[in-house]
Design a protein around this motif. Structure first.
Motif, PDB file in Angstrom:
ATOM      1  N   LEU A  19      -5.867  14.753 -35.431  1.00 52.21           N
ATOM      2  CA  LEU A  19      -5.779  15.946 -36.275  1.00 52.21           C
ATOM      3  C   LEU A  19      -5.366  15.576 -37.695  1.00 52.21           C
ATOM      4  O   LEU A  19      -5.908  16.111 -38.667  1.00 52.21           O
ATOM      5  CB  LEU A  19      -4.788  16.936 -35.677  1.00 52.21           C
ATOM      6  CG  LEU A  19      -5.219  17.630 -34.384  1.00 52.21           C
ATOM      7  CD1 LEU A  19      -4.061  18.430 -33.806  1.00 52.21           C
ATOM      8  CD2 LEU A  19      -6.419  18.534 -34.633  1.00 52.21           C
ATOM      9  N   ALA A  20      -4.419  14.643 -37.821  1.00 54.26           N
ATOM     10  CA  ALA A  20      -3.981  14.217 -39.152  1.00 54.26           C
ATOM     11  C   ALA A  20      -5.119  13.554 -39.913  1.00 54.26           C
ATOM     12  O   ALA A  20      -5.306  13.788 -41.113  1.00 54.26           O
ATOM     13  CB  ALA A  20      -2.798  13.256 -39.027  1.00 54.26           C
ATOM     14  N   PHE A  21      -5.896  12.728 -39.218  1.00 49.48           N
ATOM     15  CA  PHE A  21      -7.040  12.069 -39.849  1.00 49.48           C
ATOM     16  C   PHE A  21      -8.082  13.093 -40.294  1.00 49.48           C
ATOM     17  O   PHE A  21      -8.604  13.030 -41.411  1.00 49.48           O
ATOM     18  CB  PHE A  21      -7.660  11.078 -38.864  1.00 49.48           C
ATOM     19  CG  PHE A  21      -8.878  10.369 -39.388  1.00 49.48           C
ATOM     20  CD1 PHE A  21      -8.758   9.284 -40.241  1.00 49.48           C
ATOM     21  CD2 PHE A  21     -10.154  10.781 -39.031  1.00 49.48           C
ATOM     22  CE1 PHE A  21      -9.878   8.633 -40.726  1.00 49.48           C
ATOM     23  CE2 PHE A  21     -11.273  10.140 -39.508  1.00 49.48           C
ATOM     24  CZ  PHE A  21     -11.136   9.053 -40.367  1.00 49.48           C
ATOM     25  N   ARG A  23      -7.631  16.298 -40.928  1.00 46.73           N
ATOM     26  CA  ARG A  23      -7.108  17.101 -42.031  1.00 46.73           C
ATOM     27  C   ARG A  23      -7.203  16.355 -43.353  1.00 46.73           C
ATOM     28  O   ARG A  23      -7.580  16.924 -44.379  1.00 46.73           O
ATOM     29  CB  ARG A  23      -5.652  17.496 -41.759  1.00 46.73           C
ATOM     30  CG  ARG A  23      -5.475  18.646 -40.797  1.00 46.73           C
ATOM     31  CD  ARG A  23      -4.072  19.217 -40.868  1.00 46.73           C
ATOM     32  NE  ARG A  23      -3.086  18.232 -40.470  1.00 46.73           N
ATOM     33  CZ  ARG A  23      -2.610  18.100 -39.238  1.00 46.73           C
ATOM     34  NH1 ARG A  23      -3.047  18.904 -38.275  1.00 46.73           N
ATOM     35  NH2 ARG A  23      -1.695  17.194 -38.956  1.00 46.73           N
ATOM     36  N   GLU A  24      -6.878  15.080 -43.330  1.00 43.06           N
ATOM     37  CA  GLU A  24      -6.967  14.288 -44.561  1.00 43.06           C
ATOM     38  C   GLU A  24      -8.412  14.203 -45.034  1.00 43.06           C
ATOM     39  O   GLU A  24      -8.702  14.316 -46.223  1.00 43.06           O
ATOM     40  CB  GLU A  24      -6.406  12.884 -44.315  1.00 43.06           C
ATOM     41  CG  GLU A  24      -6.335  12.001 -45.545  1.00 43.06           C
ATOM     42  CD  GLU A  24      -5.347  12.482 -46.578  1.00 43.06           C
ATOM     43  OE1 GLU A  24      -5.470  12.048 -47.750  1.00 43.06           O
ATOM     44  OE2 GLU A  24      -4.457  13.290 -46.248  1.00 43.06           O
ATOM     45  N   GLY A  25      -9.340  14.018 -44.104  1.00 40.36           N
ATOM     46  CA  GLY A  25     -10.749  13.962 -44.474  1.00 40.36           C
ATOM     47  C   GLY A  25     -11.253  15.256 -45.066  1.00 40.36           C
ATOM     48  O   GLY A  25     -12.105  15.262 -45.965  1.00 40.36           O
ATOM     49  N   SER A  26     -10.736  16.402 -44.577  1.00 40.23           N
ATOM     50  CA  SER A  26     -11.191  17.704 -45.076  1.00 40.23           C
ATOM     51  C   SER A  26     -10.787  17.939 -46.525  1.00 40.23           C
ATOM     52  O   SER A  26     -11.353  18.799 -47.192  1.00 40.23           O
ATOM     53  CB  SER A  26     -10.635  18.827 -44.191  1.00 40.23           C
ATOM     54  OG  SER A  26      -9.228  18.944 -44.340  1.00 40.23           O
ATOM     55  N   ARG A  27      -9.823  17.168 -47.019  1.00 46.61           N
ATOM     56  CA  ARG A  27      -9.378  17.324 -48.409  1.00 46.61           C
ATOM     57  C   ARG A  27     -10.254  16.556 -49.395  1.00 46.61           C
ATOM     58  O   ARG A  27     -10.092  16.685 -50.594  1.00 46.61           O
ATOM     59  CB  ARG A  27      -7.932  16.843 -48.550  1.00 46.61           C
ATOM     60  CG  ARG A  27      -6.930  17.623 -47.707  1.00 46.61           C
ATOM     61  CD  ARG A  27      -5.506  17.208 -48.034  1.00 46.61           C
ATOM     62  NE  ARG A  27      -4.549  17.898 -47.189  1.00 46.61           N
ATOM     63  CZ  ARG A  27      -3.905  17.339 -46.162  1.00 46.61           C
ATOM     64  NH1 ARG A  27      -4.124  16.063 -45.874  1.00 46.61           N
ATOM     65  NH2 ARG A  27      -3.053  18.037 -45.437  1.00 46.61           N
ATOM     66  N   ILE A  28     -11.169  15.737 -48.887  1.00 48.91           N
ATOM     67  CA  ILE A  28     -12.021  14.909 -49.744  1.00 48.91           C
ATOM     68  C   ILE A  28     -13.356  15.607 -49.932  1.00 48.91           C
ATOM     69  O   ILE A  28     -14.061  15.898 -48.956  1.00 48.91           O
ATOM     70  CB  ILE A  28     -12.220  13.512 -49.130  1.00 48.91           C
ATOM     71  CG1 ILE A  28     -10.852  12.838 -48.919  1.00 48.91           C
ATOM     72  CG2 ILE A  28     -13.108  12.645 -50.009  1.00 48.91           C
ATOM     73  CD1 ILE A  28     -10.932  11.537 -48.154  1.00 48.91           C
ATOM     74  N   ALA A  29     -13.704  15.865 -51.166  1.00 51.29           N
ATOM     75  CA  ALA A  29     -14.865  16.713 -51.464  1.00 51.29           C
ATOM     76  C   ALA A  29     -16.165  16.173 -50.876  1.00 51.29           C
ATOM     77  O   ALA A  29     -16.965  16.922 -50.330  1.00 51.29           O
ATOM     78  CB  ALA A  29     -14.995  16.884 -52.977  1.00 51.29           C
ATOM     79  N   ASP A  30     -16.411  14.886 -51.000  1.00 53.02           N
ATOM     80  CA  ASP A  30     -17.698  14.339 -50.565  1.00 53.02           C
ATOM     81  C   ASP A  30     -17.606  13.645 -49.206  1.00 53.02           C
ATOM     82  O   ASP A  30     -18.439  12.810 -48.863  1.00 53.02           O
ATOM     83  CB  ASP A  30     -18.250  13.373 -51.610  1.00 53.02           C
ATOM     84  CG  ASP A  30     -17.312  12.203 -51.884  1.00 53.02           C
ATOM     85  OD1 ASP A  30     -16.149  12.256 -51.420  1.00 53.02           O
ATOM     86  OD2 ASP A  30     -17.732  11.247 -52.569  1.00 53.02           O
ATOM     87  N   TYR A  31     -16.587  13.988 -48.435  1.00 55.14           N
ATOM     88  CA  TYR A  31     -16.394  13.387 -47.111  1.00 55.14           C
ATOM     89  C   TYR A  31     -16.835  14.410 -46.070  1.00 55.14           C
ATOM     90  O   TYR A  31     -16.125  15.368 -45.763  1.00 55.14           O
ATOM     91  CB  TYR A  31     -14.927  13.012 -46.939  1.00 55.14           C
ATOM     92  CG  TYR A  31     -14.624  12.123 -45.753  1.00 55.14           C
ATOM     93  CD1 TYR A  31     -15.014  10.790 -45.735  1.00 55.14           C
ATOM     94  CD2 TYR A  31     -13.928  12.614 -44.655  1.00 55.14           C
ATOM     95  CE1 TYR A  31     -14.724   9.970 -44.658  1.00 55.14           C
ATOM     96  CE2 TYR A  31     -13.625  11.812 -43.572  1.00 55.14           C
ATOM     97  CZ  TYR A  31     -14.030  10.486 -43.581  1.00 55.14           C
ATOM     98  OH  TYR A  31     -13.737   9.679 -42.507  1.00 55.14           O
TER      99      TYR A  31
END
Length: 329
Positions: A19-21, A23-31
């Motif tokens: 979940l932490a991974f 969530r962090e990915g969702s904050r990256i615009a082009d990820y």
């Protein structure tokens, strides 16, 4: 605080670190969601993933045509505007459509590798084009950099007779360390910064090369230091076959002919085949030299040294990069 598994029914399916991974990915615009899924698969099943990639896994031959087709059509195969040649030089005229655009390592001598595991503050260094010469995966963004995992090397583990020890891959910072620790408790262990430096020093003494690895699916960032040998490392073998997965440290080795006795120790230890002894002195093939510094530390005569070579790119020296970034703000 390091991630600990949760015990609810829901989290038996989706762990806290996953979940932490995500969530962090969702904050990256082009990820994209595909990138997040790719990153999860890579972190969750690295031994299968790397075993197939190196061709050592039994199903590798069956999957090879499918993987080749996927590589041609899936995202992340765009051209590199500043691509390393197979020797590690930077050549703005060379463009690639290879796997290396999103998965690659930067050669780092021992001192530079140690900086990556001893930084005691968060680091935000995006878009390091001249240090990490690839279009994708060239950021150093360290969260909780003191969270370090020693993981059994997937490359070594896939070999029939691997170099030992196995637990020499260093996963650095979050969310990567927590993700690996939770999913691979039997093949990983938490270590301190000083223990990480000790592993780097021991691997250096064994003649193994330190690579800072970056991967598009791992949030497009630096996430690990691998300690590599030419006989086990999939990236080094890909490099020899023409896929430019490794970038030079920015240094090359040079010989002091007044001190060199032509003993050949350096040639025996060079993982890149860049050193030879044809006459009285060691000779260096600057095209093959990746500036790892292993030959320097193994020369009893102190006849070798590392010198900057601008055409090989800028070194990944974390403390200097942090200072430079602070001066630019």
């Amino acid at each position: 605080m390091k991630y600990k598994p949760r015990t609810s029914r829901f989290n038996r399916l989706v762990s806290a670190s996953t979940l932490a991974f995500m969530r962090e990915g969702s904050r990256i615009a082009d990820y994209s969601f595909f990138d997040r899924l790719h990153g999860y698969v890579y972190a969750r099943w690295p031994y299968l993933y790397i075993g197939i990639g190196t061709g050592e896994h039994p199903v590798a031959k069956r999957l090879a045509p499918i993987l080749a087709a996927l590589q041609r059509v899936l995202p992340g195969s765009q051209q590199s505007k500043l691509a390393p040649t197979t020797s590690g030089d930077l050549d703005p005229q060379v463009s690639t459509h290879t796997y290396a655009d999103g998965y690659h390592g930067k050669v780092v001598p021992l001192e530079a590798a140690a900086q990556l595991v001893t930084v005691n503050e968060p680091v935000h260094l995006p878009d390091l084009e001249h240090v990490i010469p690839y279009v994708r995966a060239r950021d150093i963004i360290l969260q909780n950099p003191d969270h370090i995992i020693a993981l059994e090397c997937p490359c070594r583990s896939s070999r029939e007779n691997p170099c030992l020890p196995l637990d020499v891959c260093l996963i650095v910072g979050e969310p990567f360390a927590g993700l690996v620790a939770e999913h691979h408790p039997r093949r990983s262990r938490w270590i301190s910064s000083s223990e990480a430096v000790a592993i780097l020093q021991a691997e250096d003494e064994r003649g193994h090369v330190h690579h800072a690895f970056f991967k598009d699916a791992m949030l497009g960032r630096f996430y690990a230091i691998c300690n590599c040998c030419a006989c086990c490392c999939g990236a080094m073998q890909s490099q020899r076959r023409g896929t430019p997965m490794l970038a030079s440290s920015g240094y090359i080795s040079q010989v002091d002919e007044d001190l060199c006795i032509g003993c050949g120790t350096c040639a025996e230890t060079c993982q890149f085949g860049a050193l030879s002894v044809e006459g009285l002195y060691a000779e260096i093939d600057h095209q093959l030299c990746m500036g790892c510094g292993i030959c320097v530390s193994h020369c009893d005569q102190d006849a070798l040294s590392m010198v900057l070579e601008p055409c090989k790119g800028q070194p990944l020296e974390l403390q200097k990069l942090i200072v430079h970034a602070a001066q630019m703000t």
